[in-house]
Motif scaffolding. Structure first.
Motif, PDB file in Angstrom:
ATOM      1  N   VAL A 143       0.842  -1.214   0.000  1.00  0.00           N
ATOM      2  CA  VAL A 143       0.000   0.000   0.000  1.00  0.00           C
ATOM      3  C   VAL A 143       0.870   1.254   0.000  1.00  0.00           C
ATOM      4  N   VAL A 144       1.921   1.256   0.821  1.00  0.00           N
ATOM      5  CA  VAL A 144       2.834   2.412   0.860  1.00  0.00           C
ATOM      6  C   VAL A 144       3.465   2.636  -0.514  1.00  0.00           C
ATOM      7  N   HIS A 145       3.895   1.573  -1.162  1.00  0.00           N
ATOM      8  CA  HIS A 145       4.501   1.704  -2.491  1.00  0.00           C
ATOM      9  C   HIS A 145       3.472   2.155  -3.531  1.00  0.00           C
ATOM     10  N   ALA A 146       2.228   1.681  -3.385  1.00  0.00           N
ATOM     11  CA  ALA A 146       1.184   2.118  -4.317  1.00  0.00           C
ATOM     12  C   ALA A 146       0.917   3.608  -4.154  1.00  0.00           C
ATOM     13  N   TRP A 147       0.937   4.085  -2.910  1.00  0.00           N
ATOM     14  CA  TRP A 147       0.754   5.522  -2.671  1.00  0.00           C
ATOM     15  C   TRP A 147       1.897   6.323  -3.280  1.00  0.00           C
ATOM     16  N   LEU A 148       3.131   5.839  -3.109  1.00  0.00           N
ATOM     17  CA  LEU A 148       4.280   6.506  -3.723  1.00  0.00           C
ATOM     18  C   LEU A 148       4.179   6.458  -5.245  1.00  0.00           C
ATOM     19  N   MET A 149       3.646   5.358  -5.768  1.00  0.00           N
ATOM     20  CA  MET A 149       3.485   5.232  -7.215  1.00  0.00           C
ATOM     21  C   MET A 149       2.487   6.248  -7.733  1.00  0.00           C
ATOM     22  N   GLN A 150       1.363   6.436  -7.023  1.00  0.00           N
ATOM     23  CA  GLN A 150       0.389   7.445  -7.421  1.00  0.00           C
ATOM     24  C   GLN A 150       0.997   8.843  -7.374  1.00  0.00           C
ATOM     25  N   LEU A 171       8.681   1.431  -8.816  1.00  0.00           N
ATOM     26  CA  LEU A 171       7.670   1.399  -7.766  1.00  0.00           C
ATOM     27  C   LEU A 171       6.581   0.375  -8.074  1.00  0.00           C
ATOM     28  N   GLU A 172       6.173   0.310  -9.328  1.00  0.00           N
ATOM     29  CA  GLU A 172       5.136  -0.639  -9.721  1.00  0.00           C
ATOM     30  C   GLU A 172       5.615  -2.071  -9.522  1.00  0.00           C
ATOM     31  N   ARG A 173       6.856  -2.340  -9.910  1.00  0.00           N
ATOM     32  CA  ARG A 173       7.403  -3.685  -9.765  1.00  0.00           C
ATOM     33  C   ARG A 173       7.493  -4.075  -8.280  1.00  0.00           C
ATOM     34  N   LEU A 174       7.955  -3.154  -7.450  1.00  0.00           N
ATOM     35  CA  LEU A 174       8.054  -3.431  -6.015  1.00  0.00           C
ATOM     36  C   LEU A 174       6.676  -3.643  -5.392  1.00  0.00           C
ATOM     37  N   VAL A 238      -4.200  -0.088  -8.282  1.00  0.00           N
ATOM     38  CA  VAL A 238      -4.069   0.561  -6.975  1.00  0.00           C
ATOM     39  C   VAL A 238      -5.389   0.512  -6.205  1.00  0.00           C
ATOM     40  N   ARG A 239      -6.498   0.791  -6.894  1.00  0.00           N
ATOM     41  CA  ARG A 239      -7.793   0.755  -6.212  1.00  0.00           C
ATOM     42  C   ARG A 239      -8.139  -0.651  -5.741  1.00  0.00           C
ATOM     43  N   THR A 240      -7.838  -1.650  -6.550  1.00  0.00           N
ATOM     44  CA  THR A 240      -8.087  -3.037  -6.136  1.00  0.00           C
ATOM     45  C   THR A 240      -7.237  -3.390  -4.919  1.00  0.00           C
ATOM     46  N   LEU A 241      -5.987  -2.936  -4.915  1.00  0.00           N
ATOM     47  CA  LEU A 241      -5.112  -3.170  -3.765  1.00  0.00           C
ATOM     48  C   LEU A 241      -5.671  -2.509  -2.517  1.00  0.00           C
ATOM     49  N   TYR A 242      -6.148  -1.275  -2.638  1.00  0.00           N
ATOM     50  CA  TYR A 242      -6.703  -0.574  -1.482  1.00  0.00           C
ATOM     51  C   TYR A 242      -7.931  -1.305  -0.928  1.00  0.00           C
TER      52      TYR A 242
END
Length: 266
Positions: A143-150, A171-174, A238-242
């Motif tokens: 989630v933290v990485h997805a936020w940084l990706m956004q 970031l996407e890969r991580l 990202v939304r699915t992850l959230y």
């Protein structure tokens, strides 16, 4: 009512939690004034204090655990990942947000140290807990990485470039690596829970924790399948992850919060 139950039940854990909370607050306040190496060193010291507070709480007699200690372990795991990654990717910057969350979580642990567990139904039960909390930590890191990706994607679209922004593809890969690892551990957690139910000659209890855990597992599985077969990325991923992370948060932390805080039940 004692506002800080740990002061009465476990003084060492209370002192270490207080020091960790103050250290997190210091990181949040001082990080703009410190260089990168100084900030990382201060955060590493805070990481150590947090670990000592966790050990003092989890190794006490009797063991206490609940929604706040679960959040504390999860945040410590996220901070561990961040400290390792910040050495590999110096441009990774999330100290301020992690420090604020850390201070808040340590205060929560002092107020809500969790229910006592004088006896365990199985000597292997801590393994089930460890797998679940590790899954929490890995999904939280995703989630933290997805936020940084956004944030990086918004900066790229606005034409803003910065030396502190990690490459979007990195970031996407991580993010998806953490999702995959979290999904694996969550699968093992559910299997371990089912196995313990069989060992204790009990049927699987279909309570809120079980339902939300299965919803989180299914959502993460759909996300990985969508990434593999449909090439999901960006906002859809990202939304699915959230959504999946929200289900997972409700599974244990949410259920225990309702019991401990709203219903005042151990």
């Amino acid at each position: 009512m004692n506002l800080f139950p740990q002061l009465a039940s476990n003084l060492p854990a209370a002192v270490l939690s207080t020091l960790a909370a103050l250290a997190y607050a210091l990181v949040a306040w001082a990080h703009p004034r410190l260089g990168s190496l100084q900030a990382r060193a201060l955060l590493a010291i805070t990481w150590g204090l947090h670990l000592l507070a966790l050990l003092a709480g989890l190794l006490s007699e009797p063991v206490r655990f609940g929604f706040a200690p679960a959040l504390s372990v999860t945040l410590w795991l996220v901070l561990t990942v961040y400290l390792v990654e910040s050495r590999l990717y110096p441009q990774l910057r999330a100290r301020w947000a992690l420090a604020l969350m850390g201070a808040a979580v340590m205060l929560l642990v002092m107020i809500f140290p969790g229910a006592e567990h004088p006896t365990l139904p199985s000597v292997w039960m801590p393994l089930h807990w460890a797998l679940g909390i590790a899954a929490y930590g890995l999904i939280a890191a995703a989630v933290v990485h997805a936020w940084l990706m956004q944030r990086a994607e918004r900066a790229m679209r606005s034409g803003v470039t910065s030396d502190t922004t990690m490459p979007l593809l990195t970031l996407e890969r991580l993010t998806f690596r953490f999702v995959a690892a979290g999904f694996l551990l969550l699968s093992l957690t559910l299997l371990a829970g089912w196995h313990f139910s069989e060992l204790l000659n009990q049927r699987m209890v279909w309570n809120h924790k079980t339902v939300f855990s299965l919803l989180a597992w299914a959502t993460m599985g759909v996300l990985l399948w969508g990434r593999w077969r449909l090439g999901w990325r960006g906002r859809t991923a990202v939304r699915t992850l959230y959504v999946g992370a929200g289900f997972l948060l409700l599974a244990y932390v949410g259920s225990r919060f309702v019991l401990e805080v709203l219903l005042l039940r151990p």
